[in-house]
Design a protein around this motif. Structure first.
Motif, short mmCIF file in Angstrom:
data_model
loop_
_atom_site.label_atom_id
_atom_site.label_comp_id
_atom_site.label_asym_id
_atom_site.label_seq_id
_atom_site.Cartn_x
_atom_site.Cartn_y
_atom_site.Cartn_z
N GLY A 1 47.97 26.56 33.81
CA GLY A 1 46.81 26.77 33.05
C GLY A 1 46.17 28.06 33.69
O GLY A 1 46.76 29.15 34.16
N PHE A 2 44.68 28.05 33.24
CA PHE A 2 43.98 29.23 33.83
C PHE A 2 43.14 28.96 34.98
O PHE A 2 42.47 27.63 35.04
N VAL A 3 42.90 29.95 35.58
CA VAL A 3 41.85 29.78 36.99
C VAL A 3 40.99 31.01 37.09
O VAL A 3 41.39 32.08 36.78
N LEU A 4 39.73 30.58 37.48
CA LEU A 4 38.82 31.74 37.43
C LEU A 4 38.27 31.57 39.01
O LEU A 4 37.95 30.53 39.53
N ASN A 5 38.66 32.48 39.76
CA ASN A 5 37.95 32.69 41.05
C ASN A 5 36.91 33.30 41.22
O ASN A 5 36.60 34.43 40.36
N VAL A 6 35.73 32.58 41.50
CA VAL A 6 34.31 33.22 41.39
C VAL A 6 33.75 33.72 42.86
O VAL A 6 34.00 32.71 43.81
N VAL A 7 33.50 34.83 42.93
CA VAL A 7 32.66 34.93 44.30
C VAL A 7 31.23 34.52 44.48
O VAL A 7 30.24 34.70 43.41
N PHE A 8 31.23 33.90 45.61
CA PHE A 8 29.75 33.40 45.80
C PHE A 8 29.04 34.22 47.09
O PHE A 8 29.94 34.46 47.81
N ASN A 9 27.79 34.60 46.80
CA ASN A 9 27.28 35.23 48.04
C ASN A 9 26.37 34.46 48.85
O ASN A 9 25.61 33.64 48.29
N SER A 10 26.52 34.69 49.98
CA SER A 10 25.80 34.09 50.92
C SER A 10 25.13 34.84 52.07
O SER A 10 25.52 36.18 51.94
N SER A 11 24.01 34.65 52.63
CA SER A 11 23.28 35.67 53.68
C SER A 11 24.36 36.24 54.52
O SER A 11 24.03 37.12 55.18
N PHE A 12 25.54 35.33 54.99
CA PHE A 12 26.29 35.90 56.20
C PHE A 12 27.65 36.34 55.48
O PHE A 12 28.08 37.58 56.06
N ALA A 13 28.13 35.82 54.83
CA ALA A 13 29.50 36.44 54.03
C ALA A 13 29.60 35.80 52.73
O ALA A 13 29.20 34.99 52.27
N ASP A 14 30.30 36.69 51.93
CA ASP A 14 30.75 36.36 50.72
C ASP A 14 32.09 35.59 50.55
O ASP A 14 33.07 35.83 51.45
N TYR A 15 32.40 34.56 49.89
CA TYR A 15 33.59 33.92 49.71
C TYR A 15 33.72 33.45 48.44
O TYR A 15 33.03 33.37 47.23
N SER A 16 35.02 33.19 48.02
CA SER A 16 35.55 32.72 46.69
C SER A 16 35.85 31.12 46.59
O SER A 16 36.22 30.52 47.59
N ARG A 17 35.69 30.99 45.47
CA ARG A 17 36.04 29.31 44.93
C ARG A 17 36.62 29.63 43.60
O ARG A 17 36.48 30.19 42.54
N SER A 18 37.74 28.79 43.69
CA SER A 18 38.63 28.67 42.41
C SER A 18 38.17 27.38 41.27
O SER A 18 38.12 26.20 41.85
N PHE A 19 38.36 27.74 39.93
CA PHE A 19 38.00 26.76 39.25
C PHE A 19 39.15 26.64 37.80
O PHE A 19 39.32 27.80 37.48
N ARG A 20 39.49 25.46 37.47
CA ARG A 20 40.21 25.46 36.23
C ARG A 20 39.31 25.78 35.18
O ARG A 20 38.09 25.37 35.03
N VAL A 21 39.82 26.77 34.09
CA VAL A 21 39.12 26.83 33.06
C VAL A 21 39.84 26.54 31.64
O VAL A 21 41.12 26.74 31.93
N SER A 22 39.29 26.27 30.46
CA SER A 22 40.18 26.05 29.51
C SER A 22 40.60 27.54 28.79
O SER A 22 40.34 28.24 29.32
N GLU A 23 41.53 27.37 28.03
CA GLU A 23 42.15 28.54 27.23
C GLU A 23 40.97 29.30 26.44
O GLU A 23 40.93 30.32 26.41
N SER A 24 39.99 28.49 25.76
CA SER A 24 38.98 29.12 25.13
C SER A 24 38.19 29.87 26.13
O SER A 24 37.71 30.88 25.91
N GLU A 25 37.77 29.00 27.24
CA GLU A 25 36.96 29.81 28.24
C GLU A 25 37.75 31.08 28.67
O GLU A 25 37.10 32.24 28.88
#
Length: 79
Positions: A22-46
């Motif tokens: 399916g579809f996956v959105l990797n989102v960058v999260f910002n923290s005070s020490f380092a940025d990191y990514s998390r992956s989330f399933r998203v629907s086709e419409s999203e």
């Protein structure tokens, strides 16, 4: 899960992949020490939103992580 194709990217914000599941959105999260990514399933419409819609979705995920936690994929999807 194997990332097959990068569909959209906004640097330091997100990458949208089409995978064999399916579809996956990797989102960058910002923290005070380092940025990191998390992956989330998203629907086709999203996934089929324009760039502004995808930017808004990534921001909603960052600011409302608990609401999207059940869609998180670990480990992070990579191309």
């Amino acid at each position: 899960m194997k990332a097959l194709e990068e569909l959209a990217k906004h640097t330091w914000d997100f990458i949208l992949y089409k995978t064999d599941e399916g579809f996956v959105l990797n989102v960058v999260f910002n923290s005070s020490f380092a940025d990191y990514s998390r992956s989330f399933r998203v629907s086709e419409s999203e996934a089929n939103q324009d760039m502004e819609g995808l930017k808004q979705l990534s921001e909603r995920i960052r600011t409302n992580y608990e609401s999207f936690k059940d869609r998180e994929i670990t480990p992070v999807a990579r191309k």
